[in-house]
Scaffold this active site. Sequence first.
Site, mmCIF file in Angstrom:
data_model
loop_
_atom_site.group_PDB
_atom_site.id
_atom_site.type_symbol
_atom_site.label_atom_id
_atom_site.label_comp_id
_atom_site.label_asym_id
_atom_site.label_seq_id
_atom_site.Cartn_x
_atom_site.Cartn_y
_atom_site.Cartn_z
ATOM 1 C CE LYS A 50 -6.332 -8.518 -0.877
ATOM 2 N NZ LYS A 50 -5.881 -8.359 0.443
ATOM 3 C CE LYS A 106 -4.462 -1.585 1.497
ATOM 4 N NZ LYS A 106 -5.519 -1.580 2.505
ATOM 5 C CE LYS A 131 -14.145 -4.358 2.528
ATOM 6 N NZ LYS A 131 -12.892 -4.473 3.284
HETATM 7 P P1 TYM Z 1 -10.652 -6.610 5.028
HETATM 8 O O1 TYM Z 1 -11.650 -5.551 5.359
HETATM 9 O O2 TYM Z 1 -9.730 -6.345 3.879
HETATM 10 O O3 TYM Z 1 -11.364 -7.984 4.744
HETATM 11 C C1 TYM Z 1 -12.293 -8.571 5.660
HETATM 12 C C2 TYM Z 1 -12.120 -10.076 5.654
HETATM 13 O O4 TYM Z 1 -12.299 -10.600 4.326
HETATM 14 C C3 TYM Z 1 -11.175 -11.406 3.970
HETATM 15 N N1 TYM Z 1 -10.922 -11.259 2.527
HETATM 16 C C4 TYM Z 1 -10.789 -12.280 1.666
HETATM 17 N N2 TYM Z 1 -10.841 -13.614 1.835
HETATM 18 C C5 TYM Z 1 -10.698 -14.386 0.736
HETATM 19 N N3 TYM Z 1 -10.497 -13.887 -0.528
HETATM 20 C C6 TYM Z 1 -10.435 -12.537 -0.737
HETATM 21 N N4 TYM Z 1 -10.273 -12.057 -1.966
HETATM 22 C C7 TYM Z 1 -10.587 -11.679 0.393
HETATM 23 N N5 TYM Z 1 -10.582 -10.329 0.544
HETATM 24 C C8 TYM Z 1 -10.776 -10.089 1.847
HETATM 25 C C9 TYM Z 1 -10.024 -10.854 4.794
HETATM 26 O O5 TYM Z 1 -9.003 -11.822 4.951
HETATM 27 C C10 TYM Z 1 -10.712 -10.508 6.098
HETATM 28 O O6 TYM Z 1 -10.820 -11.652 6.928
HETATM 29 N N6 TYM Z 1 -7.087 -5.791 8.463
HETATM 30 C C11 TYM Z 1 -8.394 -6.425 8.221
HETATM 31 C C12 TYM Z 1 -9.467 -5.986 9.198
HETATM 32 C C13 TYM Z 1 -9.128 -6.192 10.627
HETATM 33 C C14 TYM Z 1 -9.085 -7.424 11.333
HETATM 34 C C15 TYM Z 1 -8.738 -7.103 12.655
HETATM 35 C C16 TYM Z 1 -9.323 -8.762 10.968
HETATM 36 C C17 TYM Z 1 -8.804 -5.197 11.504
HETATM 37 N N7 TYM Z 1 -8.574 -5.755 12.715
HETATM 38 C C18 TYM Z 1 -8.589 -8.085 13.655
HETATM 39 C C19 TYM Z 1 -9.194 -9.737 11.960
HETATM 40 C C20 TYM Z 1 -8.834 -9.392 13.266
HETATM 41 C C21 TYM Z 1 -8.861 -6.061 6.836
HETATM 42 O O7 TYM Z 1 -8.520 -5.037 6.287
HETATM 43 O O8 TYM Z 1 -9.789 -6.951 6.311
#
Ligand code: TYM
Length: 334
Positions: free
Chosen positions: A196, A110, A199
């Site tokens: 991947k 990023k 969003k």
């Molecule tokens: P985020 O908002 O990018 O995504 C939320 C969840 O969706 C999963 N995910 C995917 N799984 C499979 N294939 C994909 N293409 C895909 N895109 C997203 C992510 O692995 C995630 O589980 N940093 C995290 C948010 C967060 C968090 C936490 C998660 C903040 N604090 C504590 C767990 C525990 C994030 O940006 O996820």
Amino acid sequence: MRIVSGIQPTGNLHLGNYLGAIRNWVRMQDDGECLFFLADLHAISMPHDPATLTANTYEMVAALVACGVDPDRSYLFNQTQVPAHAELQWLLNGTARMGWLNRMTQWKDKAGKNREGASAALFTYPVLQAADVLLYQTTHVPVGDDQKQHLELARDIAQKFNNDFASEDDPVFTLPEPFIPPEAARIMSLRDGSAKMSKSEPSDMSRINMTDDADTIMQKVKKAKTDPEPLPSDPAGLEGRAEAKNLVAIYAAMAGSSVDAVLAEFGGEGFGKFKPALGELLVETLAPINARFVELKQDRAALSAILAKGAEKARTLAAPTLSRTYEALGLVRG
Ligand code: TYM
């Protein structure tokens, strides 16, 4: 089991989020005490528009509830309403090492070449994520594969803190385990099998949103990138065919079957037959979610009440660990 996970309210909930994480949130609701939150504090680590963040926050609550996250069984809230997340992050900043954060792939991706211009929040993002889970003595964190490195860091921080500031038989933090679904660990973009589903990808055609209507879903699947070959009859035949592999994986995950079973059914068939079948399978599951989402998102007061109720409970659950952390560090709270 104490189950905790989060999602950034930075855009639409998509199929990658659903199959990688949210479906497991829903399934795990009977396995233990669950806390699910919107990582709105993480969302300010990148340039953002305040009004859009507010609107996305409400929409994300509606989308999660529409998917089956039940605010009567789980605590659903946003980080902002539980200040202990930000407080614990600061306390853990003393334990996290610059070298650890420098090695994070998300930071490298990023920030790109412009590290000097990236926000400090983007750099310390994984420390807030560690605080999110360590605050609740979490045992299990249902996430997609892309979050694995962040959870390893959370474990490293917990371990170092326990070593430095607690006795071996009475650690301050529990080491959390990631829970990653093998069949849908990483759902890929519909336009590029090497990226991947995300969003932040500008083209909406690259992803299926959980809130897309039936026509949009059919259209996106029809336009998904593929190759001219028919589907193979065994998984080895998918090697080197990233787009085909992704669509088969999505089908298997949605149908609750396996890649082998999908290929046993569709092996030898072209995408002209497979794509409509996949589209219909998606529509079948997503249509009720979409209908519920459209209804829920109208009522902001109800969505606010869900977050307020979840946050109140989360503040209570967070208090003991936060106190212990202050105490372990020798900070006087009166
Ligand atoms: P985020 O908002 O990018 O995504 C939320 C969840 O969706 C999963 N995910 C995917 N799984 C499979 N294939 C994909 N293409 C895909 N895109 C997203 C992510 O692995 C995630 O589980 N940093 C995290 C948010 C967060 C968090 C936490 C998660 C903040 N604090 C504590 C767990 C525990 C994030 O940006 O996820």
